[in-house]
Write an enzyme that holds these catalytic residues in place. Structure first.
Site, mmCIF file in Angstrom:
data_model
loop_
_atom_site.group_PDB
_atom_site.id
_atom_site.type_symbol
_atom_site.label_atom_id
_atom_site.label_comp_id
_atom_site.label_asym_id
_atom_site.label_seq_id
_atom_site.Cartn_x
_atom_site.Cartn_y
_atom_site.Cartn_z
ATOM 1 N N GLY A 16 -46.653 -82.661 36.150
ATOM 2 C CA GLY A 16 -46.561 -81.200 36.187
ATOM 3 C C GLY A 16 -46.595 -80.618 37.591
ATOM 4 N N ASN A 18 -44.047 -79.740 39.331
ATOM 5 C CA ASN A 18 -43.080 -78.626 39.376
ATOM 6 C C ASN A 18 -43.633 -77.403 38.660
ATOM 7 O OD1 ASN A 18 -40.372 -79.497 40.688
ATOM 8 N ND2 ASN A 18 -41.074 -81.278 39.518
ATOM 9 N N MET A 94 -40.053 -85.520 29.144
ATOM 10 C CA MET A 94 -39.394 -86.811 28.994
ATOM 11 C C MET A 94 -38.986 -87.072 27.538
ATOM 12 S SD MET A 94 -39.446 -87.566 32.099
ATOM 13 C CE MET A 94 -39.005 -89.286 32.279
ATOM 14 N N LEU A 97 -33.324 -84.578 23.601
ATOM 15 C CA LEU A 97 -33.376 -83.471 22.640
ATOM 16 C C LEU A 97 -32.378 -83.683 21.511
ATOM 17 C CD1 LEU A 97 -33.434 -80.557 25.231
ATOM 18 C CD2 LEU A 97 -35.389 -81.647 24.121
ATOM 19 N N ASN A 111 -33.096 -77.796 33.075
ATOM 20 C CA ASN A 111 -33.783 -79.063 33.289
ATOM 21 C C ASN A 111 -33.718 -79.435 34.765
ATOM 22 O OD1 ASN A 111 -34.993 -81.635 32.503
ATOM 23 N ND2 ASN A 111 -32.985 -82.555 32.859
ATOM 24 N N SER A 140 -31.270 -81.850 41.120
ATOM 25 C CA SER A 140 -30.369 -80.869 40.500
ATOM 26 C C SER A 140 -31.115 -80.103 39.426
ATOM 27 C CB SER A 140 -29.189 -81.581 39.821
ATOM 28 O OG SER A 140 -28.510 -82.423 40.709
#
Ligand code: GRF
Length: 224
Positions: A16, A18, A94, A97, A111, A140
């Site tokens: 976590g 980010n 992680m 989906l 994402n 990205s």
């Protein structure tokens, strides 16, 4: 007239860092964002502590409690339907989906991925960049579609790969820059500057031909 504060939900599975960068940016006043809830599929995700420390609602929805991907995603969607965030940030979430989930939120789910997409989708990106002999790598941020690490790329940050680099050194150099990238990109959303229409990313109404590139001075330019 100032924009209303953007409401967001952040999904995590692990460290976590980010998420922490987003929380710090909100607390410092750099980012106008209401992180309504943090959802983790792992009860022991260290990142949950960042959310709790900041007084953000936390929900653990373990994938192990559900028979399949669809039903786990449906449980996550229940929170999203009641909170109704305008932005969903997958920050080290992680999970692959289900198509239903990805399609349902495709206009507002982003994402973070540690490679210069479309290169090196999936895991172990640093080693794969090294094995491929890439002279630069990066991170990205993209809109999420059903395919793994696919979907229109919004923004990137690039770093050179040096001869003596390994996965650890790349990760150490890129990590802090990825934090800057997520804050700067989410800021564009909070300013209502980014939209997705028919698979194309628009910045202030203008179609992006290439991902935005975050420069050293913290501003974006189009990639060369
Ligand atoms: C980041 O490198 C992100 O690109 C990838 O997972 C990592 C998450 O790191 N999807 P953290 O949990 O935010 O520290």
């Amino acid at each position: 007239m100032s924009q209303p504060t953007l409401k967001a939900t952040v999904l995590i599975s692990g460290t976590g860092s980010n998420l922490k960068a987003l929380i710090d940016a909100v607390e410092s006043g750099e980012l106008d964002l209401d992180i309504m809830r943090v959802i983790s599929n792992r009860a022991k995700a260290p990142g949950l502590q960042h959310a709790s420390n900041a007084g953000i609602a936390v929900s653990v929805i373990s994938h192990k409690d559900y028979p399949d991907r669809e039903s786990h995603d449906a449980a996550v969607a229940q929170y999203l339907e009641s909170d109704r965030p305008c932005l969903i940030v997958l920050a080290g979430y992680m999970r692959i989906l289900s198509e239903t989930f990805a399609k349902r939120y495709s206009d507002r789910m982003i994402n973070l991925h540690p490679s210069l997409l479309p290169l090196h989708k999936g895991l172990d990106t640093y080693n794969r960049a090294l094995q491929a002999g890439d002279r630069e790598t990066g991170a990205s941020i993209h809109f999420v579609t059903a395919g793994l690490d696919s979907g229109p790329v919004i923004s990137q940050i690039r770093i050179p790969v040096f001869d003596d680099d390994n996965a650890e050194s790349l990760s150490a150099r890129l990590g802090p820059l990825e934090h800057k990238l997520v804050v700067a990109t989410v800021k564009l959303f909070s300013q209502k500057k980014i939209t997705l229409r028919a698979g194309t990313v628009y910045l202030e109404g203008k179609a992006l031909e290439k991902p935005l590139l975050l420069k050293d001075d913290g501003t974006f330019s189009a990639t060369a």
